[in-house]
Structure formats: C-alpha cells, structure tokens
Design a protein around this motif. Structure first.
Motif, PDB file in Angstrom:
ATOM      1  N   GLY A   1      47.494  35.665  47.482  1.00 34.60           N
ATOM      2  CA  GLY A   1      47.836  35.851  46.076  1.00 34.60           C
ATOM      3  C   GLY A   1      49.009  34.998  45.628  1.00 34.60           C
TER       4      GLY A   1
ATOM      5  N   LYS B   1      29.526  35.757  49.203  1.00 28.91           N
ATOM      6  CA  LYS B   1      30.137  36.726  50.091  1.00 28.91           C
ATOM      7  C   LYS B   1      31.658  36.595  50.190  1.00 28.91           C
ATOM      8  CE  LYS B   1      28.099  38.914  53.977  1.00 28.91           C
ATOM      9  NZ  LYS B   1      27.423  38.855  55.238  1.00 28.91           N
TER      10      LYS B   1
ATOM     11  N   PHE C   1      43.392  41.673  39.831  1.00 29.53           N
ATOM     12  CA  PHE C   1      44.841  41.760  40.015  1.00 29.53           C
ATOM     13  C   PHE C   1      45.507  40.497  39.469  1.00 29.53           C
ATOM     14  CE2 PHE C   1      48.733  40.879  42.400  1.00 29.53           C
ATOM     15  CZ  PHE C   1      49.454  42.032  42.128  1.00 29.53           C
ATOM     16  N   ALA C   2      44.904  39.337  39.757  1.00 29.22           N
ATOM     17  CA  ALA C   2      45.492  38.072  39.314  1.00 29.22           C
ATOM     18  C   ALA C   2      45.562  38.016  37.788  1.00 29.22           C
ATOM     19  CB  ALA C   2      44.679  36.898  39.860  1.00 29.22           C
TER      20      ALA C   2
ATOM     21  N   LYS D   1      37.510  43.637  53.715  1.00 30.25           N
ATOM     22  CA  LYS D   1      37.548  43.333  52.277  1.00 30.25           C
ATOM     23  C   LYS D   1      37.274  44.592  51.450  1.00 30.25           C
ATOM     24  CE  LYS D   1      36.005  39.282  50.158  1.00 30.25           C
ATOM     25  NZ  LYS D   1      35.146  38.081  50.022  1.00 30.25           N
TER      26      LYS D   1
ATOM     27  N   GLY E   1      40.716  39.395  44.533  1.00 33.52           N
ATOM     28  CA  GLY E   1      41.999  39.564  43.845  1.00 33.52           C
ATOM     29  C   GLY E   1      41.940  39.188  42.376  1.00 33.52           C
TER      30      GLY E   1
ATOM     31  N   PHE F   1      35.267  41.423  58.912  1.00 30.94           N
ATOM     32  CA  PHE F   1      36.091  41.013  57.771  1.00 30.94           C
ATOM     33  C   PHE F   1      35.547  41.604  56.473  1.00 30.94           C
ATOM     34  CE2 PHE F   1      37.162  37.328  54.731  1.00 30.94           C
ATOM     35  CZ  PHE F   1      38.261  37.997  54.223  1.00 30.94           C
TER      36      PHE F   1
ATOM     37  N   LEU G   1      51.578  45.726  44.672  1.00 32.80           N
ATOM     38  CA  LEU G   1      50.623  45.814  45.785  1.00 32.80           C
ATOM     39  C   LEU G   1      51.290  46.022  47.132  1.00 32.80           C
ATOM     40  CD1 LEU G   1      47.894  43.045  45.792  1.00 32.80           C
ATOM     41  CD2 LEU G   1      47.660  45.507  45.515  1.00 32.80           C
TER      42      LEU G   1
ATOM     43  N   ILE H   1      36.335  24.157  48.950  1.00 38.95           N
ATOM     44  CA  ILE H   1      35.992  25.354  49.726  1.00 38.95           C
ATOM     45  C   ILE H   1      35.074  24.894  50.861  1.00 38.95           C
ATOM     46  CG2 ILE H   1      34.853  27.597  49.658  1.00 38.95           C
ATOM     47  CD1 ILE H   1      35.586  27.834  46.738  1.00 38.95           C
TER      48      ILE H   1
ATOM     49  N   PRO I   1      36.338  29.533  39.471  1.00 36.99           N
ATOM     50  CA  PRO I   1      37.689  29.408  40.038  1.00 36.99           C
ATOM     51  C   PRO I   1      37.965  30.414  41.150  1.00 36.99           C
ATOM     52  CG  PRO I   1      37.757  30.437  37.873  1.00 36.99           C
ATOM     53  CD  PRO I   1      36.355  29.973  38.071  1.00 36.99           C
TER      54      PRO I   1
ATOM     55  N   ILE J   1      42.293  26.248  44.224  1.00 33.25           N
ATOM     56  CA  ILE J   1      41.612  25.809  45.457  1.00 33.25           C
ATOM     57  C   ILE J   1      40.566  24.768  45.080  1.00 33.25           C
ATOM     58  CG2 ILE J   1      40.202  26.612  47.407  1.00 33.25           C
ATOM     59  CD1 ILE J   1      41.537  29.358  47.052  1.00 33.25           C
TER      60      ILE J   1
ATOM     61  N   ARG K   1      32.987  25.303  54.758  1.00 34.18           N
ATOM     62  CA  ARG K   1      32.341  26.128  55.785  1.00 34.18           C
ATOM     63  C   ARG K   1      31.971  25.211  56.948  1.00 34.18           C
ATOM     64  NH1 ARG K   1      34.151  29.386  52.676  1.00 34.18           N
ATOM     65  NH2 ARG K   1      32.983  30.543  51.118  1.00 34.18           N
TER      66      ARG K   1
ATOM     67  N   ARG L   1      33.637  35.531  47.860  1.00 36.43           N
ATOM     68  CA  ARG L   1      34.278  35.522  46.541  1.00 36.43           C
ATOM     69  C   ARG L   1      35.585  36.328  46.567  1.00 36.43           C
ATOM     70  NH1 ARG L   1      31.791  35.710  40.736  1.00 36.43           N
ATOM     71  NH2 ARG L   1      33.619  36.319  39.568  1.00 36.43           N
TER      72      ARG L   1
ATOM     73  N   LEU M   1      42.514  28.089  34.550  1.00 40.58           N
ATOM     74  CA  LEU M   1      41.793  28.106  35.826  1.00 40.58           C
ATOM     75  C   LEU M   1      40.644  27.097  35.843  1.00 40.58           C
ATOM     76  CD1 LEU M   1      41.780  31.936  36.494  1.00 40.58           C
ATOM     77  CD2 LEU M   1      42.761  30.206  38.006  1.00 40.58           C
TER      78      LEU M   1
ATOM     79  N   THR N   1      48.133  30.954  44.780  1.00 37.71           N
ATOM     80  CA  THR N   1      47.128  30.841  43.733  1.00 37.71           C
ATOM     81  C   THR N   1      47.703  31.320  42.390  1.00 37.71           C
ATOM     82  OG1 THR N   1      46.368  32.967  44.567  1.00 37.71           O
ATOM     83  CG2 THR N   1      45.085  31.049  45.191  1.00 37.71           C
ATOM     84  N   SER N   2      48.333  32.487  42.396  1.00 44.10           N
ATOM     85  CA  SER N   2      48.818  33.027  41.120  1.00 44.10           C
ATOM     86  C   SER N   2      50.039  32.280  40.605  1.00 44.10           C
ATOM     87  CB  SER N   2      49.156  34.513  41.249  1.00 44.10           C
ATOM     88  OG  SER N   2      47.991  35.246  41.458  1.00 44.10           O
TER      89      SER N   2
HETATM   90  C1  HEM Z   1      38.892  34.400  48.126  1.00 46.47           C
HETATM   91  C2  HEM Z   1      40.755  31.978  44.351  1.00 46.47           C
HETATM   92  C3  HEM Z   1      44.147  35.427  43.819  1.00 46.47           C
HETATM   93  C4  HEM Z   1      42.558  37.601  47.833  1.00 46.47           C
HETATM   94  C5  HEM Z   1      39.108  33.447  47.158  1.00 46.47           C
HETATM   95  C6  HEM Z   1      38.278  32.270  46.950  1.00 46.47           C
HETATM   96  C7  HEM Z   1      38.817  31.592  45.900  1.00 46.47           C
HETATM   97  C8  HEM Z   1      39.965  32.329  45.433  1.00 46.47           C
HETATM   98  C9  HEM Z   1      38.296  30.281  45.314  1.00 46.47           C
HETATM   99  C10 HEM Z   1      37.044  31.883  47.776  1.00 46.47           C
HETATM  100  C11 HEM Z   1      37.433  31.181  49.061  1.00 46.47           C
HETATM  101  C12 HEM Z   1      36.252  30.775  49.904  1.00 46.47           C
HETATM  102  O1  HEM Z   1      35.094  30.997  49.522  1.00 46.47           O
HETATM  103  O2  HEM Z   1      36.472  30.209  50.996  1.00 46.47           O
HETATM  104  C13 HEM Z   1      41.806  32.737  43.875  1.00 46.47           C
HETATM  105  C14 HEM Z   1      42.545  32.426  42.652  1.00 46.47           C
HETATM  106  C15 HEM Z   1      43.506  33.398  42.509  1.00 46.47           C
HETATM  107  C16 HEM Z   1      43.359  34.312  43.624  1.00 46.47           C
HETATM  108  C17 HEM Z   1      42.258  31.250  41.741  1.00 46.47           C
HETATM  109  C18 HEM Z   1      44.542  33.597  41.440  1.00 46.47           C
HETATM  110  C19 HEM Z   1      44.632  32.940  40.323  1.00 46.47           C
HETATM  111  C20 HEM Z   1      44.004  36.322  44.852  1.00 46.47           C
HETATM  112  C21 HEM Z   1      44.803  37.518  45.032  1.00 46.47           C
HETATM  113  C22 HEM Z   1      44.360  38.123  46.171  1.00 46.47           C
HETATM  114  C23 HEM Z   1      43.274  37.306  46.699  1.00 46.47           C
HETATM  115  C24 HEM Z   1      45.903  37.983  44.074  1.00 46.47           C
HETATM  116  C25 HEM Z   1      44.812  39.405  46.813  1.00 46.47           C
HETATM  117  C26 HEM Z   1      45.351  40.392  46.197  1.00 46.47           C
HETATM  118  C27 HEM Z   1      41.414  36.937  48.228  1.00 46.47           C
HETATM  119  C28 HEM Z   1      40.569  37.369  49.331  1.00 46.47           C
HETATM  120  C29 HEM Z   1      39.504  36.453  49.409  1.00 46.47           C
HETATM  121  C30 HEM Z   1      39.728  35.480  48.351  1.00 46.47           C
HETATM  122  C31 HEM Z   1      40.799  38.578  50.241  1.00 46.47           C
HETATM  123  C32 HEM Z   1      38.314  36.509  50.350  1.00 46.47           C
HETATM  124  C33 HEM Z   1      38.255  35.399  51.334  1.00 46.47           C
HETATM  125  C34 HEM Z   1      36.937  35.402  52.060  1.00 46.47           C
HETATM  126  O3  HEM Z   1      36.094  36.289  51.877  1.00 46.47           O
HETATM  127  O4  HEM Z   1      36.733  34.498  52.884  1.00 46.47           O
HETATM  128  N1  HEM Z   1      40.131  33.458  46.220  1.00 46.47           N
HETATM  129  N2  HEM Z   1      42.327  33.861  44.420  1.00 46.47           N
HETATM  130  N3  HEM Z   1      43.099  36.224  45.885  1.00 46.47           N
HETATM  131  N4  HEM Z   1      40.875  35.804  47.658  1.00 46.47           N
HETATM  132 FE1  HEM Z   1      41.551  34.892  46.007  1.00 46.47          FE
END
Ligand code: HEM
Length: 501
Positions: free
Chosen positions: A275, A446, A454-455, A107, A451, A103, A172, A346, A441, A343, A348, A448, A337, A278-279
């Motif tokens: 995305g 790892k 982009f957001a 990423k 996005g 994964f 995207l 979180i 937020p 979210i 594990r 984190r 935010l 959340t967005s």
């Molecule tokens: C992971 C918040 C937008 C893709 C996360 C995590 C948070 C978060 C809190 C950590 C989750 C964890 O540790 O379990 C947000 C917020 C957003 C947002 C507040 C917008 C306001 C986006 C967008 C994308 C995206 C637009 C894609 C284009 C991802 C990905 C991960 C992630 C791929 C990684 C998950 C992982 O490694 O386990 N996001 N996100 N997010 N987010 Fe976002």
C-alpha cells in the motif's frame, strides 16, 4: 552484428539488441512506455525482449492484458516471478513464499480486515492524521503561521510518503505501529524498503550493504509485529477492534489451523509495502496535477463545499459512503491512475509452453505463436491506458473525460468494474477470468488488488483534507522516474501552497 537468440519459428519475435544477456535493459529500464510503444510499431502486440538473461514475452493491449492476467496460475505463475524479491522483505510462509492456493486463502483473510465496517471507521482517523501533519511538519510552516497571504512549498512525494504511512498505520496497521512511527519504526522501515528495488528484482542476493540492511530490518520489523500480537494475546492491550492484526488473529485456514504469529507479522509487512508506494505515488501525482490545473482545483474545492458545508460555513467530516459519491474526486483519482498506474509491468513466470491466441498475435494465418516454458510473460496496463488508438488526447490528464457516461473512459471503467463483480473465488479450484478492459490500474484476475477500496478511501480523504485547508499551485507536472519499482515523479516536484481564507 545483430544478436538474435535462437528461436523456433513459432516463438514471438525477439527485440533487436546489441548486448547478449543484458539485452534491452537500458531501453526498458529508462522508459518502459516508450520502449513498449516502439516495439509495438516494429513487432506488433507480442514480442520477446531480453533483460539480464531473462526472456520476457510482452503481450500488449487489452487482449494482451487478458492473456497474461487471465492465465491459470499453474502455467503463468506469480510466485516464480516475484518470490526472490518479496520473500526477503515480507518473510517466510506468506504471499509468494507459499503455493498459490495458500496465498489465496491469505488474501481472503485480508479481505475480512478490509470490511466496509472497518473502512467506515477510517475516514475520520485519516482526516485527523492529515490535519495533525499539516499542523506539525516543518514543510508546512507557512500554513502553521496562520497568515493567509504567506506562500510556502512542499515536496509532493515526500509529503505524501509521510502522510501515507502515518494514515495507513493509524488505521489498518494499528495503534502500536502508529506509535512506533514516532520512534524507531520509520528508520527500520526505510532499510527494509531499500530491499525493494529493481536491483533486488534482478539480483536477489548481492554482497551489498543495502541487502544486509534489508535482512536485519526484516528481522526487527517481524519481531516488532510478533511482539504486538503476543501482547494482544496476553490481553495486555486493548482498543484495536478495527485493525488488520485483530482481523487476522481471528482467521483459520480451511483445514482449521489458525494463522501463526509470524504469518500474521509477515502479511502485515506485505500489506505495508503493497500500500505504501502505490498510494503515496498516486497521491503525489494527483496533487501535482491538481496544483497545475486551477480550474480542477477550484471545482474540487467547490465539491467539498457543496456536499459538506455546515450552517456556519465550516466543513464537516465526510463519511465513507459520501466519499465514494463525489464525482469530481472520483474522476481525479481514476484519471491519475490512468496516466500514472504505479505498477507499469505485471509479470508471471511461464511454467509450461503456452499457445498465444491467434486473435492476439500470429506469425501467419492459420498458425499460432507459443510462449515457451522458461520465459516470463508481461502485461502492461500502462500501455493500454495511454493508447492513442483508444483514448482521445491519451497523454493529457483530463479528469472530465470520466463524466461522459457514453465516453470511452466510462465504457472502459464498466468492463473493469464488471470484472471486479465477477465471482473470483479465492478458495480452491476456482477459475478466475481476466478482463479485456484497457483500464486496469489494480490489475485483473486472480491476483487483482484487494486494496483498491482502501486506496480510494485513503487517497480521497488525504486529497480532500489538503484541498480544504490550502490552495496549491505548480507551473509544471514533473516527468516520470522509472528507475524505481513504482513509477514516481522526478524532482523538482515542489508544490506551492497557502492557507485558505
Ligand atoms: C495486487 C495496484 C494499493 C494490496 C495489486 C496489483 C496491482 C495493484 C496492479 C496486481 C499485481 C499482479 O497481478 O501481479 C495497486 C494500486 C494501489 C494499490 C495502484 C493504490 C493506488 C494496495 C493497498 C493494499 C494492496 C493499499 C493493501 C492494503 C494488494 C494485494 C495484492 C495486490 C494483497 C495481491 C497480489 C497478488 O495476488 O499477487 N495491486 N495496489 N494494494 N495489491 Fe494493490
């Protein structure tokens, strides 16, 4: 009779509950923030609660965030916590359906697609898409009439949901997905989305229609993407140099293998889901607050006028770089935010017994708690972001708190940004650190979010475009609805608007 699970003396205290198995499901599910604050008063920063048979150990505060999010994935594991929810929606062989190191490679591929070059190309596209929406959506008929004295109303969340998916698909996701939005894609997407709820998290498989619809929709959407990829491979479509599918089609795993079509398709679904909620939630909260605060609303509009006025008084388009330099816009998104991180929990899964540092919580001096294997650990940036011990007027939406360079907010943001700059190698063997910032937020360590940029870009462009065209107002910002995976504003959430003179 108080029901307490058998626990060893070095395990954290268990939250009092009457019903075995179900445990604290009602308290946590209805209002996690209140639940966490109350538990903290009684038990301190670390405690365990029961949620439908799962034992969840919560670690609060910035030290708690660091403990959970900075933990090694072989002990605090995300796949084990989430795969039953995400794999039926995203599909096989991606994200939490594969070992963490795979994964992390995926990423890294996505990061290539989120390059600054690509982001630069998106600002104008998003602006056009929002303007087109305001010109055509029925909720904006008062805007379309051209009469500057006519007020209309729109549902903040519904409008933002529509705008978010349209703008994400235009940029995207790619032209083919954007065209699908006008046809059948939107409906199938809703069915798939119906599989991404707290019920699905608690019970991965129930004989309910929504579960069946989820599975049918997954297959259809996956086929839809695979078809796009195959057409592109055959060279029958062009003009998609800046989208994510194009970026993913060029990537190879470390062993030299390119991504398979279904892996690209499933990563695209994962990004769409990650995305969208959340967005759209963040955008709707931001607009609701702006609408409630005429002073901020005016300052935000004046910021646009100051930076982007043409000699003839019209406003020109923003660039990606300019967008990131707008102090008022930036502080509005940060503050939104802070109070409404989409979210709130979180999690594990704990694969091995893990001692809790004495600085975080200890039963007595010279002893430590242990989170036992089989528990889940939970971090809640929501709690540290709203902690009255850290933030002045913690539950007040006040973007100006971010303008004081010496203030608590700026300091928290600095620790947060430093952690982002920290070398997190998404390849093999890298150890990534968590962060002790109370402001997280987008998570930390790892897992984190990738996005974030982009957001900010998407939200900033959407908000700016709306504020440029319309005045907005509302009497009161609605309460939180915690019954969805992502924290949403409750109804009614109608914003009044009129076309700007
Ligand atoms: C992971 C918040 C937008 C893709 C996360 C995590 C948070 C978060 C809190 C950590 C989750 C964890 O540790 O379990 C947000 C917020 C957003 C947002 C507040 C917008 C306001 C986006 C967008 C994308 C995206 C637009 C894609 C284009 C991802 C990905 C991960 C992630 C791929 C990684 C998950 C992982 O490694 O386990 N996001 N996100 N997010 N987010 Fe976002």
């Amino acid at each position: 009779r108080q029901l307490v699970l058998p626990r060893k003396p070095n395990e954290p205290p268990v939250v009092f509950h009457w019903l075995p198995i179900i445990g604290s499901a009602a308290g946590y599910g209805n209002d996690p923030l209140n639940f966490f604050f109350k538990c903290r008063e009684k038990y301190g920063d670390v405690f365990t609660f029961i949620l439908f048979g799962r034992r969840i150990t919560v670690a609060l505060g910035s030290k708690g965030n660091n403990f959970v999010l900075g933990g090694k994935s072989i002990v605090f594991n995300a796949e084990d916590a989430y795969t039953h929810l995400t794999t039926p929606v995203f599909g096989k062989d991606v994200v939490y359906d594969v070992p963490n190191e795979i994964f992390m490679e995926q990423k890294k591929f996505v990061k290539v697609g989120l390059s600054t070059d690509n982001l630069r190309a998106y600002v104008g596209m998003i602006e056009e898409e929002v303007e087109e929406f305001l010109r055509t959506d029925t909720a904006f008929s008062a805007f379309q009439s051209g009469d500057v004295n006519e007020w209309g109303q729109f549902d903040a969340l519904k409008a933002l949901q529509a705008i978010t998916i349209l703008t994400a698909s235009k940029t995207l996701q790619g032209q083919e997905v954007r065209e699908g939005m006008d046809k059948s894609f939107a409906e199938i997407y809703n069915d798939l989305d119906g599989g991404f709820t707290p019920l699905n998290f608690l019970f991965p498989n129930l004989p309910l229609p929504s579960y069946r619809k989820r599975d049918i929709a997954h297959k259809k959407i996956s086929d839809f993407y695979v078809n796009i990829i195959q057409q592109r491979r055959n060279g029958s479509t062009t003009d998609h140099e800046h989208d994510m599918i194009a970026a993913l089609m060029q990537q190879n795993y470390r062993d030299g293998r390119p991504l398979k079509d279904h892996e690209i398709a499933h990563i695209m679904i994962a990004l769409l889901m990650a995305g969208q909620h959340t967005s759209s939630a963040t955008g709707s909260w931001a607009l609701l607050h702006i609408a409630e605060r005429p002073d901020i609303s005016e300052a935000l509009y004046q910021e646009q006028v100051k930076y982007f006025s043409n000699p003839d008084g019209t406003l020109r388009s923003m660039t990606f770089e300019e967008l990131r330099q707008l102090p008022i816009m930036d502080s509005i998104i940060r503050e939104t935010l802070r109070i409404h991180p989409p979210i709130h929990s979180i999690m594990r899964y704990v694969r091995d017994d893990m001692p809790i540092p004495g600085t975080l919580a200890a039963p007595q001096k010279d002893s430590t708690y242990v989170v036992p294997k089989g528990h889940y650990v939970l971090a809640s940036p929501l709690v540290s972001q709203l902690d009255p011990q850290i933030w002045k007027d913690a539950d007040k939406w006040e973007p100006t708190r971010w303008s004081d360079p010496e203030g608590v907010a700026a300091q928290a943001y600095k620790t947060y940004e430093d952690a982002q700059g920290e070398k997190i190698d998404y390849g093999f063997g890298a150890v990534s650190k968590g962060t002790e910032s109370p402001y997280q937020p987008f998570g930390a360590g790892k897992h984190r979010c990738i996005g974030e940029q982009f957001a900010y870009l998407q939200l900033g462009t959407i908000i700016a475009t709306i504020v440029r065209h319309m005045e907005i107002k509302i009497d009161q910002v609605p309460e939180h609805n915690y019954h969805t995976m992502i924290t949403l504003p409750k109804t009614p959430r109608m914003i009044s608007y009129r076309r700007r003179k």
